[in-house]
Design a protein around this motif. Sequence first.
Motif, mmCIF file in Angstrom:
data_model
loop_
_atom_site.group_PDB
_atom_site.id
_atom_site.type_symbol
_atom_site.label_atom_id
_atom_site.label_comp_id
_atom_site.label_asym_id
_atom_site.label_seq_id
_atom_site.Cartn_x
_atom_site.Cartn_y
_atom_site.Cartn_z
ATOM 1 N N ARG A 95 -11.120 -8.028 -2.299
ATOM 2 C CA ARG A 95 -10.462 -8.885 -3.286
ATOM 3 C C ARG A 95 -11.452 -9.349 -4.352
ATOM 4 O O ARG A 95 -11.127 -9.402 -5.551
ATOM 5 C CB ARG A 95 -9.822 -10.082 -2.574
ATOM 6 C CG ARG A 95 -8.886 -10.896 -3.462
ATOM 7 C CD ARG A 95 -8.162 -11.965 -2.670
ATOM 8 N NE ARG A 95 -7.221 -11.387 -1.714
ATOM 9 C CZ ARG A 95 -7.382 -11.418 -0.389
ATOM 10 N NH1 ARG A 95 -8.438 -12.008 0.141
ATOM 11 N NH2 ARG A 95 -6.487 -10.880 0.401
ATOM 12 N N ARG B 26 5.104 -7.758 2.606
ATOM 13 C CA ARG B 26 6.533 -7.697 2.264
ATOM 14 C C ARG B 26 7.362 -7.259 3.457
ATOM 15 O O ARG B 26 8.470 -7.762 3.676
ATOM 16 C CB ARG B 26 6.733 -6.753 1.075
ATOM 17 C CG ARG B 26 6.312 -7.362 -0.249
ATOM 18 C CD ARG B 26 6.706 -6.484 -1.422
ATOM 19 N NE ARG B 26 5.862 -5.295 -1.511
ATOM 20 C CZ ARG B 26 4.700 -5.248 -2.141
ATOM 21 N NH1 ARG B 26 4.226 -6.333 -2.732
ATOM 22 N NH2 ARG B 26 4.007 -4.129 -2.203
ATOM 23 N N ARG C 210 -11.109 -7.202 -12.918
ATOM 24 C CA ARG C 210 -10.036 -7.780 -13.737
ATOM 25 C C ARG C 210 -10.569 -8.830 -14.701
ATOM 26 O O ARG C 210 -10.028 -9.019 -15.802
ATOM 27 C CB ARG C 210 -8.972 -8.407 -12.829
ATOM 28 C CG ARG C 210 -8.130 -7.409 -12.050
ATOM 29 C CD ARG C 210 -7.217 -8.132 -11.088
ATOM 30 N NE ARG C 210 -6.391 -7.211 -10.311
ATOM 31 C CZ ARG C 210 -5.719 -7.559 -9.222
ATOM 32 N NH1 ARG C 210 -5.775 -8.825 -8.781
ATOM 33 N NH2 ARG C 210 -5.003 -6.662 -8.570
ATOM 34 N N GLU D 116 -7.949 -0.347 -4.396
ATOM 35 C CA GLU D 116 -6.604 -0.537 -4.946
ATOM 36 C C GLU D 116 -5.539 -0.069 -3.965
ATOM 37 O O GLU D 116 -4.507 -0.727 -3.777
ATOM 38 C CB GLU D 116 -6.480 0.224 -6.267
ATOM 39 C CG GLU D 116 -7.249 -0.413 -7.417
ATOM 40 C CD GLU D 116 -7.184 0.433 -8.667
ATOM 41 O OE1 GLU D 116 -6.461 1.463 -8.654
ATOM 42 O OE2 GLU D 116 -7.847 0.084 -9.662
ATOM 43 N N ILE D 117 -5.785 1.073 -3.325
ATOM 44 C CA ILE D 117 -4.831 1.592 -2.329
ATOM 45 C C ILE D 117 -4.725 0.644 -1.148
ATOM 46 O O ILE D 117 -3.623 0.300 -0.687
ATOM 47 C CB ILE D 117 -5.264 2.995 -1.859
ATOM 48 C CG1 ILE D 117 -5.158 3.993 -3.015
ATOM 49 C CG2 ILE D 117 -4.403 3.447 -0.670
ATOM 50 C CD1 ILE D 117 -5.759 5.349 -2.711
ATOM 51 N N MET E 5 -5.438 -2.599 -0.959
ATOM 52 C CA MET E 5 -4.821 -3.887 -1.300
ATOM 53 C C MET E 5 -3.319 -3.725 -1.571
ATOM 54 O O MET E 5 -2.537 -4.625 -1.279
ATOM 55 C CB MET E 5 -5.525 -4.503 -2.508
ATOM 56 C CG MET E 5 -7.003 -4.808 -2.282
ATOM 57 S SD MET E 5 -7.321 -5.796 -0.806
ATOM 58 C CE MET E 5 -6.653 -7.379 -1.301
ATOM 59 N N ARG E 6 -2.951 -2.569 -2.117
ATOM 60 C CA ARG E 6 -1.518 -2.327 -2.331
ATOM 61 C C ARG E 6 -0.793 -2.241 -0.999
ATOM 62 O O ARG E 6 0.307 -2.794 -0.831
ATOM 63 C CB ARG E 6 -1.317 -1.043 -3.133
ATOM 64 C CG ARG E 6 0.159 -0.754 -3.438
ATOM 65 C CD ARG E 6 0.324 0.357 -4.449
ATOM 66 N NE ARG E 6 -0.197 1.631 -3.959
ATOM 67 C CZ ARG E 6 -1.225 2.273 -4.486
ATOM 68 N NH1 ARG E 6 -1.877 1.760 -5.519
ATOM 69 N NH2 ARG E 6 -1.627 3.437 -3.995
ATOM 70 N N GLU E 7 -1.382 -1.557 -0.035
ATOM 71 C CA GLU E 7 -0.747 -1.433 1.278
ATOM 72 C C GLU E 7 -0.738 -2.773 2.025
ATOM 73 O O GLU E 7 0.190 -3.049 2.781
ATOM 74 C CB GLU E 7 -1.458 -0.359 2.104
ATOM 75 C CG GLU E 7 -1.245 1.056 1.598
ATOM 76 C CD GLU E 7 0.231 1.384 1.457
ATOM 77 O OE1 GLU E 7 1.007 1.105 2.388
ATOM 78 O OE2 GLU E 7 0.620 1.914 0.400
ATOM 79 N N GLN F 107 -12.198 -6.400 -6.724
ATOM 80 C CA GLN F 107 -11.030 -6.125 -7.559
ATOM 81 C C GLN F 107 -10.869 -7.182 -8.646
ATOM 82 O O GLN F 107 -10.620 -6.863 -9.816
ATOM 83 C CB GLN F 107 -9.773 -6.059 -6.683
ATOM 84 C CG GLN F 107 -8.564 -5.468 -7.362
ATOM 85 C CD GLN F 107 -7.405 -5.349 -6.379
ATOM 86 O OE1 GLN F 107 -6.992 -6.318 -5.756
ATOM 87 N NE2 GLN F 107 -6.884 -4.131 -6.240
ATOM 88 N N LYS G 231 -10.870 2.730 -6.543
ATOM 89 C CA LYS G 231 -9.600 3.428 -6.295
ATOM 90 C C LYS G 231 -9.154 3.219 -4.846
ATOM 91 O O LYS G 231 -7.966 2.988 -4.579
ATOM 92 C CB LYS G 231 -9.748 4.914 -6.602
ATOM 93 C CG LYS G 231 -9.871 5.214 -8.088
ATOM 94 C CD LYS G 231 -10.030 6.711 -8.338
ATOM 95 C CE LYS G 231 -10.178 6.998 -9.832
ATOM 96 N NZ LYS G 231 -10.384 8.443 -10.100
ATOM 97 N N GLY H 43 -0.347 -5.569 0.556
ATOM 98 C CA GLY H 43 0.816 -6.230 -0.036
ATOM 99 C C GLY H 43 2.113 -5.727 0.557
ATOM 100 O O GLY H 43 3.046 -6.493 0.812
ATOM 101 N N ASN H 44 2.183 -4.414 0.800
ATOM 102 C CA ASN H 44 3.376 -3.842 1.431
ATOM 103 C C ASN H 44 3.580 -4.405 2.831
ATOM 104 O O ASN H 44 4.708 -4.697 3.245
ATOM 105 C CB ASN H 44 3.255 -2.321 1.504
ATOM 106 C CG ASN H 44 3.442 -1.661 0.147
ATOM 107 O OD1 ASN H 44 4.034 -2.248 -0.759
ATOM 108 N ND2 ASN H 44 2.921 -0.455 -0.014
#
Length: 314
Positions: free
Chosen positions: A7, A82, A14, A71-72, A74-76, A10, A68, A78-79
């Motif tokens: 985090r 959810r 940003r 990013e993958i 952290m996206r997962e 990343q 890269k 988040g999934n």
Amino acid sequence: MNLHQFRFVQEAVRRNLNLTETARILHTSQPGVSKAIIELEEELGVEIFARHGKRLKRVTEPGEHVLKSIEIIMREVGNLRRIGEQFSAQDSGTLSIATTHTQARYVLPVPVAKLREAFPKVNVSLHQGSPDQVARMLIDEVAEIGIATESLTHYEELVTLPCYEWQHMLVLPLDHPLAKHETITLEDLAEQPLITYHPSFTGRTKIDQAFAAKRLQPRIALEAIDSDVIKTYVRLGLGVGIVAEMALKDDGTNADLVALPAGQLFGVNVARVAFKRSAYLRNFVYKFAELLSDKLDRTQIVRAMSSRHGDFEL
């Protein structure tokens, strides 16, 4: 390595490599962010950032690859959150059902209405297709529960249980010559133009097998996936219809047709309910399965889902 380090990296990118701003956004200290990034670099054995003194100047070439992957990850993450939010709400959400047209039109309305009564916060999403498409929607997790007669037992990824038995019915105009016969044979039907389901739908396999066993070649005048379409063409005099019995409800809409049981000709069919193996099922999924058939209950489904065998019989 840990998610905090990911985090920090990343967020630093940003914030245009401004660690002071990064720390402010993440509610931590600038030295803490800097230390975490350095520890990650040491563990990976590469520099993620090129530096001028203590300042970050740019992302290095290996750093681009690390970013890269982060990013993958952290996206997962988040999934996963959810998924947790969705499935922890056992009495609300969306029930996605994959099924054929016949099941959706004639079998599911009452169970769906009862489910909505029991779980008013649950929305229902119906996905209609061929039995093979139903299976694929379950495997691809487009749907949580599938209902069909054909094909579901052919997929190792699925657990299927019998839901209910049904037979085919012959449908004829009131003035058709066969309507007056006490018994109708396959030989009688082979002489008539027939209107029935497409080969992949609603027990068509049993129909074809019955004629083949007698070495008869049926005259299929029209194929459809919709029972109402079959009945419409029967009314126009195009031939004898063969439909599923659930398509002939006693509601007055079929009073202009003669409906005759054909189980003795084509045998008994079994509609099956299916789930993806090892899937997590919410409370209302179990409830819906129970509403489909008195042969299904939560204990039975749980046992089946944990079994090595994929298919169960009545």
